[in-house]
Design an enzyme around this catalytic site. Structure first.
Site, PDB file in Angstrom:
ATOM      1  N   CYS A  95     -38.697  12.666  -9.900  1.00  0.00           N
ATOM      2  CA  CYS A  95     -38.063  11.382  -9.577  1.00  0.00           C
ATOM      3  C   CYS A  95     -38.359  10.358 -10.665  1.00  0.00           C
ATOM      4  CB  CYS A  95     -38.586  10.876  -8.235  1.00  0.00           C
ATOM      5  SG  CYS A  95     -37.958   9.238  -7.841  1.00  0.00           S
TER       6      CYS A  95
ATOM      7  N   CYS B   4     -40.687   7.511  -9.088  1.00  0.00           N
ATOM      8  CA  CYS B   4     -42.050   7.700  -8.582  1.00  0.00           C
ATOM      9  C   CYS B   4     -42.700   8.999  -9.053  1.00  0.00           C
ATOM     10  CB  CYS B   4     -42.058   7.618  -7.060  1.00  0.00           C
ATOM     11  SG  CYS B   4     -41.294   9.038  -6.267  1.00  0.00           S
TER      12      CYS B   4
ATOM     13  N   LYS C  21       5.350   5.748 -13.101  1.00  0.00           N
ATOM     14  CA  LYS C  21       3.901   5.815 -12.890  1.00  0.00           C
ATOM     15  C   LYS C  21       3.157   5.424 -14.164  1.00  0.00           C
ATOM     16  CE  LYS C  21       3.553   8.081  -8.776  1.00  0.00           C
ATOM     17  NZ  LYS C  21       2.592   8.486  -7.796  1.00  0.00           N
TER      18      LYS C  21
ATOM     19  N   ARG D 158       4.334   6.610   7.828  1.00  0.00           N
ATOM     20  CA  ARG D 158       5.321   7.472   7.222  1.00  0.00           C
ATOM     21  C   ARG D 158       5.213   8.914   7.701  1.00  0.00           C
ATOM     22  NH1 ARG D 158       7.496   9.182   1.547  1.00  0.00           N
ATOM     23  NH2 ARG D 158       6.550  11.192   1.771  1.00  0.00           N
TER      24      ARG D 158
ATOM     25  N   PHE E 219      -6.063 -24.919  15.488  1.00  0.00           N
ATOM     26  CA  PHE E 219      -5.552 -23.569  15.733  1.00  0.00           C
ATOM     27  C   PHE E 219      -6.421 -22.877  16.785  1.00  0.00           C
ATOM     28  CE2 PHE E 219      -5.300 -19.051  15.083  1.00  0.00           C
ATOM     29  CZ  PHE E 219      -3.953 -18.828  14.855  1.00  0.00           C
ATOM     30  N   ASP E 220      -7.738 -22.951  16.592  1.00  0.00           N
ATOM     31  CA  ASP E 220      -8.652 -22.258  17.504  1.00  0.00           C
ATOM     32  C   ASP E 220      -8.538 -22.784  18.934  1.00  0.00           C
ATOM     33  OD1 ASP E 220      -9.473 -20.787  15.385  1.00  0.00           O
ATOM     34  OD2 ASP E 220     -11.281 -21.972  14.991  1.00  0.00           O
TER      35      ASP E 220
ATOM     36  N   ASP F 298      -8.395 -25.762  10.989  1.00  0.00           N
ATOM     37  CA  ASP F 298      -8.673 -24.534  11.745  1.00  0.00           C
ATOM     38  C   ASP F 298      -9.007 -24.778  13.212  1.00  0.00           C
ATOM     39  OD1 ASP F 298      -8.272 -23.224   9.448  1.00  0.00           O
ATOM     40  OD2 ASP F 298     -10.356 -22.582   9.129  1.00  0.00           O
TER      41      ASP F 298
ATOM     42  N   LYS G  77       4.619  -1.129  -7.492  1.00  0.00           N
ATOM     43  CA  LYS G  77       4.424  -0.012  -6.583  1.00  0.00           C
ATOM     44  C   LYS G  77       3.038  -0.178  -5.961  1.00  0.00           C
ATOM     45  CE  LYS G  77       5.139   4.969  -6.240  1.00  0.00           C
ATOM     46  NZ  LYS G  77       3.953   5.338  -5.494  1.00  0.00           N
TER      47      LYS G  77
ATOM     48  N   GLU H 203      10.085  -3.668  -8.981  1.00  0.00           N
ATOM     49  CA  GLU H 203       9.036  -4.160  -8.077  1.00  0.00           C
ATOM     50  C   GLU H 203       7.726  -3.469  -8.409  1.00  0.00           C
ATOM     51  OE1 GLU H 203      10.301  -3.137  -4.136  1.00  0.00           O
ATOM     52  OE2 GLU H 203      12.260  -4.080  -4.408  1.00  0.00           O
TER      53      GLU H 203
ATOM     54  N   TYR I  57       9.318  -4.141   1.493  1.00  0.00           N
ATOM     55  CA  TYR I  57      10.191  -3.970   0.335  1.00  0.00           C
ATOM     56  C   TYR I  57      11.516  -3.284   0.629  1.00  0.00           C
ATOM     57  CZ  TYR I  57       7.235   0.247   0.411  1.00  0.00           C
ATOM     58  OH  TYR I  57       6.533   1.344   0.792  1.00  0.00           O
TER      59      TYR I  57
ATOM     60  N   LEU J  35       9.766   9.045  -3.489  1.00  0.00           N
ATOM     61  CA  LEU J  35      10.439   8.523  -4.674  1.00  0.00           C
ATOM     62  C   LEU J  35      10.301   9.552  -5.784  1.00  0.00           C
ATOM     63  CD1 LEU J  35       9.047   4.873  -4.728  1.00  0.00           C
ATOM     64  CD2 LEU J  35      11.387   5.576  -4.184  1.00  0.00           C
TER      65      LEU J  35
ATOM     66  N   LYS K  66      14.909  -0.105  -8.368  1.00  0.00           N
ATOM     67  CA  LYS K  66      15.939   0.170  -7.364  1.00  0.00           C
ATOM     68  C   LYS K  66      17.269  -0.374  -7.860  1.00  0.00           C
ATOM     69  CE  LYS K  66      12.496  -0.194  -3.765  1.00  0.00           C
ATOM     70  NZ  LYS K  66      11.808  -1.071  -2.808  1.00  0.00           N
TER      71      LYS K  66
ATOM     72  N   CYS L 190     -41.455   5.848  -2.531  1.00  0.00           N
ATOM     73  CA  CYS L 190     -40.535   5.763  -3.664  1.00  0.00           C
ATOM     74  C   CYS L 190     -39.837   4.397  -3.584  1.00  0.00           C
ATOM     75  CB  CYS L 190     -39.533   6.909  -3.549  1.00  0.00           C
ATOM     76  SG  CYS L 190     -38.380   6.977  -4.901  1.00  0.00           S
TER      77      CYS L 190
HETATM   78  P1  AMP Z   1       4.978   8.613  -3.756  1.00  0.00           P
HETATM   79  O1  AMP Z   1       4.006   8.502  -2.583  1.00  0.00           O
HETATM   80  O2  AMP Z   1       4.287   8.664  -5.064  1.00  0.00           O
HETATM   81  O3  AMP Z   1       6.064   9.637  -3.529  1.00  0.00           O
HETATM   82  O4  AMP Z   1       5.730   7.220  -3.793  1.00  0.00           O
HETATM   83  C1  AMP Z   1       6.521   6.814  -2.732  1.00  0.00           C
HETATM   84  C2  AMP Z   1       5.800   5.740  -2.006  1.00  0.00           C
HETATM   85  O5  AMP Z   1       5.641   4.570  -2.780  1.00  0.00           O
HETATM   86  C3  AMP Z   1       6.576   5.237  -0.808  1.00  0.00           C
HETATM   87  O6  AMP Z   1       6.399   6.054   0.302  1.00  0.00           O
HETATM   88  C4  AMP Z   1       5.966   3.881  -0.597  1.00  0.00           C
HETATM   89  O7  AMP Z   1       4.906   3.982   0.332  1.00  0.00           O
HETATM   90  C5  AMP Z   1       5.342   3.500  -1.912  1.00  0.00           C
HETATM   91  N1  AMP Z   1       5.767   2.207  -2.468  1.00  0.00           N
HETATM   92  C6  AMP Z   1       4.917   1.264  -2.935  1.00  0.00           C
HETATM   93  N2  AMP Z   1       5.571   0.186  -3.373  1.00  0.00           N
HETATM   94  C7  AMP Z   1       6.894   0.408  -3.177  1.00  0.00           C
HETATM   95  C8  AMP Z   1       8.076  -0.359  -3.420  1.00  0.00           C
HETATM   96  N3  AMP Z   1       8.016  -1.578  -3.990  1.00  0.00           N
HETATM   97  N4  AMP Z   1       9.245   0.198  -3.052  1.00  0.00           N
HETATM   98  C9  AMP Z   1       9.304   1.428  -2.487  1.00  0.00           C
HETATM   99  N5  AMP Z   1       8.227   2.197  -2.253  1.00  0.00           N
HETATM  100  C10 AMP Z   1       7.026   1.703  -2.590  1.00  0.00           C
HETATM  101 ZN    ZN Z   2     -38.989   8.913  -5.831  1.00  0.00          ZN
END
Ligand code: AMP
Ligand code: ZN
Length: 669
Positions: free
Chosen positions: A406, A409, A312, A135, A36-37, A33, A114, A112, A223, A83, A288, A430
């Site tokens: 309470c 106390c 979900k 977003r 780096f510093d 480290d 979520k 993947e 992603y 999504l 996907k 208290c």
């Molecule tokens: P929702 O907010 O429930 O409509 O879900 C869509 C959101 O999921 C997207 O806007 C992303 O921010 C999020 N998300 C998290 N992981 C992923 C992933 N692996 N691929 C795509 N979206 C993702």
């Molecule tokens: Zn008290």
């Protein structure tokens, strides 16, 4: 010469970027480290001295410090869609059928995690991060580039063979570890804890001070590659691997290429339980279509891509039987009802209690004794009761009512008029409130006694070694040593820390003693205006209201505080132990403007004063401190063994070089 400097700056940036990549992406640092510093420091100095070579993507920008007042709104070149959601395997099978109808050929999926955070769109041009946008509503979002630059695993400069211009999307999230760390610190400072990591992550992106963002400890995972130009790749999977080679942390790390829907189901089943062991939150799985050609064929609905689907996880909910309701008194006196129930397995852990938040929520649930309740673990850390199974209620069971006194106390509880909170008004005696007050007193922004943690304070209180703030100052090492796990060294550190706190300036002490509604800023104003605690004691509500920014609520609270003889006695005791209860010139107080318009830098080993003292003197006399030798520097004050800064300053021909005595003479002339 300038060319050499420019070269050196670029070399340092490259090296630091590489170290950063090794550390945060590969997890295999190649240098310790301090190396780096040192390099970072050298680069910071060079950049300060040569503002002409400034670069927003320099590794020095990762430490933050820039303030953004308003985040500009940016239109997304490519819309950020939502999504579609699915909740069971039937939904997934329907989705696959719809897809195959369009593609008329088999499809592969990438599954993947979520990630449960805030989505972000990053723009890279010529391998450099140029923009980060939230977003927002999917069409336009807020530009938060300066804040995103502080996130260690977001590359500022890419490696390898990357396209000239592209967007990459992902999620900014907060690990459980950092979330908990933030909340522990907030609690020590008497602030309400944050609800969950997701809100904290998206809130952090909107902080105005990027150095505060840095402290939060956010992470990023990417992603989705988006551009008009596709690098040589035919699948989403290839794109993720490429992005990884360019230096990104990508979702691929925990993703799976699935050839059939059965593979997808296996992945989902695996993560449905495994997710409880991840160091961060996820709220489902994203599927996907792998082939980019097929993705294009499928296109988008009005709201979401047809080629992607979220699965979900059900928020886990279990039914169990209520055994009792107990009440916790917090450090501010607020009383929280807690439900205790028969232990059940929920989200991978055994739970037996859940918060009922407050009286209002408790009554809305209409909880009766021995009821069967539904417990859920949502995004929050603590499980909560979401409902009652009234069919199983025993016919003669009584409703649960909020306690009147309470539990700590015995004092009758009171209800805040404008809030749902019920609290114990016995501030001074208290037990949890006394402990809370002492914890606040020693916290960083007040007396800053950092060797004395909340657990130790609680222990000291329980053993009757302290019963108020002032008692800290008569603690002895001999009293501490017999305590559990108290080593000689820690005992000494505590005693030293307490002694040192006597130097803490009045305004911080005033904040520390914990007068209701007197926060840091108010304490500063009061200290400045009244100059001593005795003058403040005498102040009437009217006089207080005349102070800038002090309203009636605060004024009344101050008067009430000093109305209580116990508080007066406490303050007198603190004073007798040498705690600062009078204004002593603080750093921001201006004595005169003899140095106005002049800039200073100190270098080498100073002997007449410390660097902090010197900088404070400059400010008190209206001057300004700057951090490096540049054309903006007027005076370089040198101590012993001054090095490169002295040489640089001499080379400019414009910087005036002073020794320490000459600097002091300037102040008094
Ligand atoms: P929702 O907010 O429930 O409509 O879900 C869509 C959101 O999921 C997207 O806007 C992303 O921010 C999020 N998300 C998290 N992981 C992923 C992933 N692996 N691929 C795509 N979206 C993702
Ligand atoms: Zn008290």
């Amino acid at each position: 010469m300038p060319d050499n400097i420019q070269q050196r700056i670029e070399d340092l940036r490259d090296q630091l970027n590489e170290y950063n990549y090794e550390y945060y992406i590969l997890d295999e640092p190649s240098v310790p480290d301090y190396v780096f510093d040192e390099k970072l420091k050298e680069l910071q100095d060079l950049e300060a001295a040569h503002p002409e070579y400034k670069d927003a993507n320099s590794p020095t920008q990762r430490v933050g410090g820039g303030i953004t007042k308003n985040f500009p709104t940016i239109r997304h070149q490519f819309r950020m869609y939502s999504l579609d959601n699915s909740y069971d395997f039937d939904d997934l099978e329907d989705w696959e059928k719809r897809i195959v109808k369009t593609t008329e050929e088999p499809v592969e999926f990438v599954a993947e995690l979520k990630y449960d955070g805030a989505s972000i769109s990053l723009l890279y041009e010529q391998g450099k991060l140029v923009q980060a946008v939230t977003r927002g509503d999917g069409f336009q979002g807020d530009e938060v580039t300066a804040n995103v630059r502080t996130i260690p695993n977001v590359p500022l400069k890419l490696k390898g063979d990357y396209p000239e211009k592209f967007y990459i999307r992902g999620e900014i999230y907060l690990s459980h570890k950092n979330f908990n760390r933030i909340n522990v610190a907030r609690e020590e400072e008497g602030l309400d804890p944050f609800m969950n990591p997701r809100n904290t992550a998206s809130g952090s992106l909107k902080l105005q001070d990027s150095s505060e963002v840095k402290k939060r400890g956010l992470s990023a995972v990417l992603y989705q590659y988006i551009s008009d130009i596709y690098p040589d790749a035919e699948t989403h999977w290839d794109l993720l691997s490429k992005a990884k080679n360019w230096g990104f942390t990508v979702s691929e790390d925990r993703a799976k290429l699935c050839h059939t829907l059965d593979d997808v189901k296996a992945f989902i089943n695996y993560w449905d339980t495994e997710r409880h062991h991840l160091p961060f939150d996820i709220d489902g799985i994203v599927l996907k279509v792998n082939s980019i050609k097929q993705q294009q064929q499928l296109g988008y609905t009005a709201k979401a891509p047809r080629w992607a689907m979220a699965y979900k996880f059900k928020p886990e909910m279990v039914e169990t039987q209520l055994q009792s309701v107990s009440y916790q008194v917090g450090r501010t006196g607020a009383v929280t009802p807690v439900a205790n129930f028969k232990p059940v397995l929920l989200a991978g852990t055994v739970v037996k209690r859940a918060t009922l938040h407050n009286e209002y929520i408790m009554h809305k649930l209409d909880l009766h004794e021995n009821d069967y309740v539904y417990v859920e673990k949502g995004g929050e850390v603590i499980p909560k009761i979401v409902g009652v199974n009234k069919e199983k209620r025993q016919p003669n069971s009584l409703p649960v009512t909020f306690i009147k006194n309470c539990p700590e106390c015995g004092t009758p509880l009171v209800k805040m008029e404008d809030q749902a909170v019920i609290y114990c008004p016995n501030e001074l005696h208290c037990p949890p409130q006394v402990v809370g007050r002492i914890i606040h007193f020693v916290s960083r922004k007040a007396m800053n006694i950092d060797n004395l943690g909340s657990e130790t304070i609680e222990l000291l209180y329980r053993k009757h070694l302290i019963s108020n703030l002032a008692d800290l100052y008569i603690l002895t090492k001999e009293q501490l040593l017999p305590l559990d796990r108290m080593a000689e060294k820690s005992a000494q550190n505590i005693i030293d820390g307490i002694a040192k706190s006597k130097e803490i300036p009045f305004e911080k002490v005033l904040y520390g003693i914990g007068i209701k509604h007197v926060g840091e800023t108010v304490a500063k104003k009061l200290a400045k205006h009244f100059g001593s605690v005795n003058a403040l004691e005498q102040a009437t509500t009217e006089e207080l209201c005349n102070v800038e920014d002090i309203g009636y609520k605060i004024a009344e609270s101050v008067v009430n505080f000093f109305h209580n003889p116990e508080n007066i006695q406490l303050v007198e005791r603190l004073k007798s132990y040498g705690v600062q209860l009078e204004k002593y010139s603080s750093a921001t107080e201006i004595i005169d403007d003899s140095l106005s318009g002049k800039t200073f830098l100190f270098t080498g080993k100073l002997s007449l004063f410390t660097r902090e003292e010197a900088e404070e003197m400059v400010e008190k006399h209206g001057g300004k401190n700057i951090s490096g030798v540049s054309k903006n520097l007027n005076y370089l004050v040198v101590g012993e063994k001054a090095g490169s800064k002295l040489k640089k300053a001499q080379a400019t021909g414009t910087v005036i070089i002073l020794d320490e005595q000459q600097f002091l003479d300037m102040l008094h002339s």
